[in-house]
Design an enzyme around this catalytic site. Structure first.
Site, PDB file in Angstrom:
ATOM      1  N   HIS A  56      43.073  80.644  50.651  1.00 37.10           N
ATOM      2  CA  HIS A  56      42.179  80.924  49.501  1.00 37.10           C
ATOM      3  C   HIS A  56      40.784  80.514  49.761  1.00 37.10           C
ATOM      4  O   HIS A  56      40.095  80.136  48.852  1.00 37.10           O
ATOM      5  CB  HIS A  56      42.685  80.346  48.128  1.00 37.10           C
ATOM      6  CG  HIS A  56      43.925  80.739  47.948  1.00 37.10           C
ATOM      7  ND1 HIS A  56      45.011  80.404  46.822  1.00 37.10           N
ATOM      8  CD2 HIS A  56      44.834  82.088  48.325  1.00 37.10           C
ATOM      9  CE1 HIS A  56      45.997  81.089  46.870  1.00 37.10           C
ATOM     10  NE2 HIS A  56      45.852  81.915  47.484  1.00 37.10           N
TER      11      HIS A  56
HETATM   12  C1  LIG Z   1      48.386  85.127  54.768  1.00 36.74           C
HETATM   13  C2  LIG Z   1      47.504  85.358  53.558  1.00 36.74           C
HETATM   14  C3  LIG Z   1      48.194  85.230  52.079  1.00 36.74           C
HETATM   15  C4  LIG Z   1      47.545  85.263  51.053  1.00 36.74           C
HETATM   16  N1  LIG Z   1      48.230  85.367  49.797  1.00 36.74           N
HETATM   17  C5  LIG Z   1      47.617  85.705  48.892  1.00 36.74           C
HETATM   18  C6  LIG Z   1      48.402  85.855  47.464  1.00 36.74           C
HETATM   19  O1  LIG Z   1      49.699  85.991  47.706  1.00 36.74           O
HETATM   20  N2  LIG Z   1      47.739  86.197  46.428  1.00 36.74           N
HETATM   21  C7  LIG Z   1      46.331  86.133  46.360  1.00 36.74           C
HETATM   22  O2  LIG Z   1      45.811  86.438  45.381  1.00 36.74           O
HETATM   23  N3  LIG Z   1      45.750  85.838  47.301  1.00 36.74           N
HETATM   24  C8  LIG Z   1      46.342  85.649  48.615  1.00 36.74           C
HETATM   25  N4  LIG Z   1      45.582  85.405  49.780  1.00 36.74           N
HETATM   26  C9  LIG Z   1      43.963  85.384  49.658  1.00 36.74           C
HETATM   27  C10 LIG Z   1      43.465  86.827  49.208  1.00 36.74           C
HETATM   28  O3  LIG Z   1      44.081  87.869  50.230  1.00 36.74           O
HETATM   29  C11 LIG Z   1      42.016  86.930  49.849  1.00 36.74           C
HETATM   30  O4  LIG Z   1      41.287  85.628  49.138  1.00 36.74           O
HETATM   31  C12 LIG Z   1      41.170  87.935  49.546  1.00 36.74           C
HETATM   32  O5  LIG Z   1      41.775  89.091  50.155  1.00 36.74           O
HETATM   33  C13 LIG Z   1      39.662  87.850  49.907  1.00 36.74           C
HETATM   34  O6  LIG Z   1      38.963  89.056  49.922  1.00 36.74           O
HETATM   35  P1  LIG Z   1      37.642  89.367  50.756  1.00 36.74           P
HETATM   36  O7  LIG Z   1      37.260  90.733  50.226  1.00 36.74           O
HETATM   37  O8  LIG Z   1      36.809  88.257  50.125  1.00 36.74           O
HETATM   38  O9  LIG Z   1      37.756  89.024  52.219  1.00 36.74           O
HETATM   39  P2  LIG Z   1      38.806  89.972  53.082  1.00 36.74           P
HETATM   40  O10 LIG Z   1      39.929  90.564  52.627  1.00 36.74           O
HETATM   41  O11 LIG Z   1      39.045  88.854  54.240  1.00 36.74           O
HETATM   42  O12 LIG Z   1      37.959  91.144  53.816  1.00 36.74           O
HETATM   43  C14 LIG Z   1      36.878  90.776  54.867  1.00 36.74           C
HETATM   44  C15 LIG Z   1      36.926  92.051  55.771  1.00 36.74           C
HETATM   45  O13 LIG Z   1      35.808  92.076  56.311  1.00 36.74           O
HETATM   46  C16 LIG Z   1      36.076  92.191  57.838  1.00 36.74           C
HETATM   47  N5  LIG Z   1      34.845  91.598  58.793  1.00 36.74           N
HETATM   48  C17 LIG Z   1      34.410  90.284  58.703  1.00 36.74           C
HETATM   49  N6  LIG Z   1      33.558  89.955  59.327  1.00 36.74           N
HETATM   50  C18 LIG Z   1      32.933  91.356  59.787  1.00 36.74           C
HETATM   51  C19 LIG Z   1      31.587  91.786  60.767  1.00 36.74           C
HETATM   52  N7  LIG Z   1      30.885  91.093  61.192  1.00 36.74           N
HETATM   53  N8  LIG Z   1      31.820  93.123  60.724  1.00 36.74           N
HETATM   54  C20 LIG Z   1      32.817  93.997  60.248  1.00 36.74           C
HETATM   55  N9  LIG Z   1      33.818  93.443  59.271  1.00 36.74           N
HETATM   56  C21 LIG Z   1      33.830  92.330  59.232  1.00 36.74           C
HETATM   57  C22 LIG Z   1      37.167  91.451  58.093  1.00 36.74           C
HETATM   58  O14 LIG Z   1      37.827  91.962  59.195  1.00 36.74           O
HETATM   59  C23 LIG Z   1      37.988  91.692  56.765  1.00 36.74           C
HETATM   60  O15 LIG Z   1      38.513  93.244  56.674  1.00 36.74           O
HETATM   61  C24 LIG Z   1      46.184  85.473  51.185  1.00 36.74           C
HETATM   62  C25 LIG Z   1      45.469  85.375  52.293  1.00 36.74           C
HETATM   63  C26 LIG Z   1      45.953  85.416  53.341  1.00 36.74           C
HETATM   64  C27 LIG Z   1      45.347  85.667  54.935  1.00 36.74           C
END
Ligand SMILES: Cc1cc2nc3c(=O)[nH]c(=O)nc-3n(C[C@H](O)[C@H](O)[C@H](O)COP(=O)(O)OP(=O)(O)OC[C@H]3O[C@@H](n4cnc5c(N)ncnc54)[C@H](O)[C@@H]3O)c2cc1C
Length: 542
Positions: A477
């Site tokens: 997280h």
């Molecule tokens: C294994 C796992 C289990 C989890 N289980 C849960 C759960 O059960 N329930 C829950 O609520 N949360 C869970 N989480 C946490 C939750 O999924 C994340 O906190 C949430 O998805 C974060 O969203 P975000 O949009 O901030 O980032 P992300 O969803 O991580 O998106 C960021 C995106 O940006 C892309 N990116 C990064 N840098 C670049 C760049 N320079 N150029 C282009 N693209 C780039 C990445 O590839 C990625 O696709 C879990 C996470 C993981 C990894």
């Protein structure tokens, strides 16, 4: 000069996919969504338990590790992050928790008008498609399908609930409903037995729009500044395969690259701590000392048990059990393959002095260890087992993300500085005492054949803490690294999610959390994206 877009979104994760849909919906704006990873096509992204396939898969997972952690005996902890459309939301465990009212009220109190719970609750409702219909706190018209696991869980989850009752702990009928605190069964973002991610529900239907361009396998390298301006953003330098090129944004660039990627890109673009950037030979465009700081996470450990009744281990470890589960899934979209393995749990106070729940528990009717080696598989223990896991809701340790060079393709240092406060160590002990009290109640005593780990020989506070330090892991997280706040000295974005002192640039993802929320953070991240989209669209160009 390449194609010009109105909005460029960097990162197609939980937040980025929602933004791409919302910003392109009217047809008025040309939107580019770029993602370093590839398509989230295929069965394993849809099958709820399929996330074990992406856990150690470098094709779809950045597979980061933390720096050696001083307060965990020098251990480096695994930090998986999605690298695929849908981001971490395509590889996560799908537990859906909005969080505690006070979490968001604290966001507001930190100087962020419009982010208190009453302000953000409509955005949670906007997200949700709840089968039980709308209520004060729940939505039914939204895109994200919610499946309450209540009524579908493995029978031994009832023994856990009875154990909580035996201790006089409150019951929560719905962690996202009227009462957060208490024991209960988790809800999931699953629709008809399939993962309901922001990629599947928002991005996929929007991709037919001619004003939305999606570039996969495209990594942002750095932000571009408008000619003649010190800090006005006009585009992004990107890499696709071995080709680097620029894409231009007429209105805004939005960083949704997640809690690791977003601060990394700011720092690589000269936005961060001036001294540190100078030291790396990066021209400072905006001195914002808190970029990358305030990294927060939930740190978790498990207690493992051998049961005297069959658990999911029996089902998953036998060929007949696998066939039955597979058939049940194919015919009915139900059964253990259609759910998260984190079935029961709850939010509790670790001491009578706590004003509200400060501990989160999981009760999984399956026991498995997470291997340290990246090429190993997550495998159920070879006996009837289950586990109870825990983490503090609002740990006070904060760490940082820091680049080591200007190259965005180099991995940044991830130092969560886990367990660095006496407060966090005390909460670990509170949680362990609670688990031991639960396992000592009649309902769980009747189920438990043996506490496999840590084992009953471990009982003093010192031994418990040592067990935790040796065995804890991230629950994935990561958040808070571009925190929202009113002051450029202590935060990174303002309450409109605009980067302080920089024109044409916002951050909209889990990195803007001023403080981590109680519970799993995917729902709050998607809420941030829904609200962020409204903020972008209501901000008319001058
Ligand atoms: C294994 C796992 C289990 C989890 N289980 C849960 C759960 O059960 N329930 C829950 O609520 N949360 C869970 N989480 C946490 C939750 O999924 C994340 O906190 C949430 O998805 C974060 O969203 P975000 O949009 O901030 O980032 P992300 O969803 O991580 O998106 C960021 C995106 O940006 C892309 N990116 C990064 N840098 C670049 C760049 N320079 N150029 C282009 N693209 C780039 C990445 O590839 C990625 O696709 C879990 C996470 C993981 C990894």
């Amino acid at each position: 000069m390449g194609t010009v877009y109105d909005y460029i979104i960097v990162g197609a994760g939980s937040a980025g996919c929602i933004l791409a849909d919302r910003l392109s919906a009217s047809g008025e704006h040309r939107v580019l969504l770029m993602e370093a990873g590839g398509e989230d096509k295929g069965f394993w992204f849809k099958l709820p338990v399929g996330y074990i396939k992406s856990y150690f898969n470098p094709q779809t997972n950045w597979m980061f590790y933390s720096t050696p952690q001083t307060h965990l005996g020098g251990r480096s902890l695994y930090a998986p992050r999605g690298k695929v459309l849908g981001g971490s939301g395509s590889i996560n465990a799908m537990i859906y928790v909005q969080g505690q009212r006070q979490d968001f009220d604290d966001w507001q109190r930190a100087g962020n008008p419009g982010w208190g719970f009453d302000d953000v609750q409509p955005y949670f409702r906007k997200l949700e498609n709840h089968p039980q219909g709308a209520s004060a706190g729940r939505g039914e018209q939204g895109r994200i399908g919610i499946t309450p696991m209540k009524g579908r869980t493995h029978p031994i989850c009832d023994d856990y609930l009875a154990a909580c009752d035996a201790l006089g702990l409150p019951r929560s009928e719905d962690f996202n409903g009227a009462q957060f605190e208490g024991s209960g069964i988790y809800e999931t973002n699953i629709r008809r037995g399939q993962r309901s991610s922001s990629s599947i529900e928002y991005l996929a239907p929007a991709r037919s729009r001619s004003n939305l361009t999606v570039m996969t396998h495209t990594q942002a390298l750095r932000l571009l500044y408008a000619p003649g301006s010190a800090n006005s953003i006009c585009g992004v330098r990107v890499r696709q395969g071995d080709r680097d090129f620029d894409v231009q944004a007429q209105r805004e660039v939005i960083l949704s690259a997640g809690a690791v990627g977003s601060p990394q890109l700011l720092q690589c673009s000269g936005i961060g701590d001036g001294d540190r950037l100078n030291g790396l030979g990066i021209a400072v465009r905006q001195h914002l000392p808190r970029v990358g700081h305030n990294l927060q996470d939930h740190l978790c450990a498990s207690f493992y048990y051998r049961a005297n009744r069959p658990t999911l281990n029996d089902e998953f470890n036998s060929l007949w059990g696998q066939m039955r589960a597979g058939l049940q899934y194919l015919l009915t979209r139900r059964g253990p393959l259609s759910m998260s393995v984190n079935q029961a749990g709850g939010f509790f106070r670790g001491s009578t002095h706590q004003p509200r729940a400060n501990l989160q528990l999981y009760f999984n009717p399956l026991s498995y260890t997470i291997p340290a080696l990246p090429n190993a598989n997550l495998k159920p223990e070879p006996y009837s087992g289950f586990l109870m896991a825990f983490n503090a809701c609002r740990p006070s340790s904060t760490g940082q993300i820091q680049i080591t060079c200007a190259d965005a393709c180099e991995r940044p240092l991830i130092d969560p500085n886990y367990l660095s406060t006496a407060h966090d160590q005390e909460e670990v002990l509170q949680a362990i005492r609670l688990i031991r009290r639960l396992s000592g109640t009649a309902p769980l005593r009747n189920l438990i054949k043996e506490e496999v780990a840590p084992g009953l020989a471990i009982h003093s506070d010192a031994q418990m803490l040592a067990y935790f330090k040796d065995h804890c892991g991230s629950i994935y997280h990561l958040c808070g690294t571009c925190a929202m706040g009113p002051d450029a000295q202590t935060s990174v974005v303002d309450a409109q999610l605009r980067v302080h002192g920089v024109q044409g640039l916002r951050v909209i993802d889990a990195s803007i959390f001023p403080n981590i929320t109680s519970g799993n953070i995917n729902a709050p991240t998607m809420m941030v994206a829904e609200k962020g989209a409204d903020l972008v669209l209501s901000d008319k160009p001058h």
